[in-house]
Design a protein around this motif. Structure first.
Motif, PDB file in Angstrom:
ATOM      1  N   GLU A  87       0.828  -0.987   0.188  1.00  0.00           N
ATOM      2  CA  GLU A  87       0.068   0.044   0.599  1.00  0.00           C
ATOM      3  C   GLU A  87       0.815   1.721   0.398  1.00  0.00           C
ATOM      4  O   GLU A  87       0.316   2.233  -0.827  1.00  0.00           O
ATOM      5  CB  GLU A  87      -0.954   0.113   1.627  1.00  0.00           C
ATOM      6  N   SER A  88       1.927   0.994   0.685  1.00  0.00           N
ATOM      7  CA  SER A  88       2.812   2.941   0.930  1.00  0.00           C
ATOM      8  C   SER A  88       4.345   2.737   0.582  1.00  0.00           C
ATOM      9  O   SER A  88       4.651   1.386   1.297  1.00  0.00           O
ATOM     10  CB  SER A  88       2.463   3.249   2.382  1.00  0.00           C
ATOM     11  N   LYS A 143      -0.352   8.554  -5.363  1.00  0.00           N
ATOM     12  CA  LYS A 143      -0.394   9.331  -4.387  1.00  0.00           C
ATOM     13  C   LYS A 143       0.977  10.057  -3.453  1.00  0.00           C
ATOM     14  O   LYS A 143       1.355   8.663  -3.016  1.00  0.00           O
ATOM     15  CB  LYS A 143      -1.467   9.152  -3.779  1.00  0.00           C
ATOM     16  N   GLN A 248      -2.679   4.636  -5.424  1.00  0.00           N
ATOM     17  CA  GLN A 248      -3.801   5.631  -5.898  1.00  0.00           C
ATOM     18  C   GLN A 248      -5.000   4.686  -5.441  1.00  0.00           C
ATOM     19  O   GLN A 248      -5.829   5.926  -4.460  1.00  0.00           O
ATOM     20  CB  GLN A 248      -3.818   6.392  -7.245  1.00  0.00           C
ATOM     21  N   PHE A 251      -5.726   4.158  -2.098  1.00  0.00           N
ATOM     22  CA  PHE A 251      -6.638   5.284  -1.183  1.00  0.00           C
ATOM     23  C   PHE A 251      -7.927   5.742  -1.628  1.00  0.00           C
ATOM     24  O   PHE A 251      -8.692   6.649  -1.122  1.00  0.00           O
ATOM     25  CB  PHE A 251      -5.306   6.628  -1.106  1.00  0.00           C
ATOM     26  N   GLN A 259      -9.756   8.723   4.431  1.00  0.00           N
ATOM     27  CA  GLN A 259      -9.002   9.642   4.232  1.00  0.00           C
ATOM     28  C   GLN A 259      -8.432  10.188   4.147  1.00  0.00           C
ATOM     29  O   GLN A 259      -7.240  11.267   4.109  1.00  0.00           O
ATOM     30  CB  GLN A 259      -9.849   9.867   2.369  1.00  0.00           C
ATOM     31  N   ILE A 262      -6.287   9.593   7.152  1.00  0.00           N
ATOM     32  CA  ILE A 262      -4.348   8.967   6.326  1.00  0.00           C
ATOM     33  C   ILE A 262      -3.840  10.185   6.070  1.00  0.00           C
ATOM     34  O   ILE A 262      -1.962  10.676   5.948  1.00  0.00           O
ATOM     35  CB  ILE A 262      -4.618   7.954   4.962  1.00  0.00           C
ATOM     36  N   ASN A 263      -4.333  11.641   5.278  1.00  0.00           N
ATOM     37  CA  ASN A 263      -4.043  12.903   5.212  1.00  0.00           C
ATOM     38  C   ASN A 263      -3.243  13.241   6.181  1.00  0.00           C
ATOM     39  O   ASN A 263      -2.028  13.919   6.013  1.00  0.00           O
ATOM     40  CB  ASN A 263      -4.726  13.671   4.456  1.00  0.00           C
TER      41      ASN A 263
END
Length: 345
Positions: A87-88, A143, A248, A251, A259, A262-263
């Protein structure tokens, strides 16, 4: 006794499995550096992000951390994120460059006058950061969650001699990231660039495949390069970004509330990582630790000017040649942002 231990392990495993199953969303977050949040800024970012997301999602989101390059080389993990397998990830410029070459615009030597200006420019919210992030996202489909420096200004280490002038670079085999701009810096100073992935650097220095390398002090410290390098020369010649990305599509599949979480959690974690780099630099874990084993020298401003005179034209020419008009446009936006922030001090 063995039965009790086995039963206890089984119960703990069952509890962990239940907890993982209870989460509606799992985020696997990878990075290259130590997990200890007091050893590296990406360790700090990952720990803070995990704490904030899990504690504020009421158990809906679990964050699994994969430090120390467990999932592969930097560019490989980015590929996994782009493909939705992970995922990241928090990545170095060297890893990003293989997916977004324009990251090389950061590498104009001595462009940033101090860490204060660098911190204002190397962020998603600066005028340059907005342009850079927007372009990276449009070209990679990733993202961007965070943009910050890689730990401070770069210094040279090597096993041969102190670097006090450009002449001292002659013939030194310097490991670089797989960035053409970093290779150009070393070549323009008379050295021999040796591009290698991060996982191979310690062994390359230990065995003499490379004489030296360049990185910020916090990275030199946690990588234990003082065990395989004798000289540390503070040149402050370049500063590069770390870029935190997320798939992306993943997300977009989150709820609006998730969201938002997460931001803001990634924003807070990025600033925590930025601050930790400064703490490490100023603490016993930074330069004082390295000075216990290494001979440290600071290259004076008049010699830095000679380094800049040799390296700046080479890097600019490379950017113009390889990246064309969009490269020079991105570079000019970076330099303009630096000048604006310099004027504010």
């Amino acid at each position: 006794m063995t039965f009790l231990k086995t039963a206890a392990i089984g119960l703990a495993t069952a509890c962990l499995a239940t907890t993982a199953f209870a989460a509606d969303v799992t985020i696997r977050l990878a990075h290259l550096n130590p997990e200890d949040p007091f050893q590296s800024h990406s360790g700090t970012m990952a720990a803070v992000f995990k704490s904030l997301v899990e504690s504020n999602s009421n158990g809906e989101i679990e964050v699994q951390l994969f430090p120390n390059g467990q999932l592969g080389k930097d560019n490989e993990v980015i590929e996994q994120v782009r493909g939705g397998l992970v995922e990241s990830t928090i990545s170095s410029a060297g890893g990003i460059a293989q997916h977004y070459p324009l990251v090389g615009v950061f590498d104009i030597p001595f462009a940033f006058p101090n860490i204060g200006v660098a911190s204002k420019v190397i962020t998603k919210d600066s005028a340059f950061g907005e342009k850079f992030v927007g372009d990276l996202e449009s070209k990679t489909g990733l993202k961007v969650l965070g943009l910050l420096d890689s730990g401070g200004f770069f210094a040279f280490t090597n096993s041969k001699q102190p670097i006090t002038s450009v002449a001292d670079m002659e013939g030194l085999r310097i490991r670089t990231m797989t960035l053409p701009t970093h290779e150009a810096i070393v070549s323009s100073l008379g050295g021999q660039p040796t591009p290698l992935p991060w996982a191979e650097v310690y062994t390359a220095l230990q065995t003499g495949v490379a004489d030296g390398q360049m990185n910020p002090v916090p990275i030199i410290a946690f990588a234990k390069f003082d065990e395989v390098q004798k000289y540390l020369s503070i040149t402050n010649h370049v500063i590069t970004p770390y870029i935190w990305t997320m798939n992306q599509e993943f997300f977009d599949g989150l709820t609006p509330e998730q969201q938002t979480l997460i931001n803001w959690a990634s924003d807070v974690a990025t600033e925590a990582g930025r601050g930790m780099s400064r703490v490490i630099e100023a603490s016993e874990n930074g330069l004082p630790k390295l000075a216990e084993k290494m001979e440290v020298n600071v290259v004076p401003p008049e010699e830095q000017a000679k380094f800049a005179e040799a390296a700046q034209p080479a890097v600019r020419a490379l950017i113009e040649e390889q990246y064309g008009e969009e490269g020079t446009s991105m570079l000019d936006t970076l330099l303009s942002s630096i000048e604006e922030e310099k004027a504010a001090y």
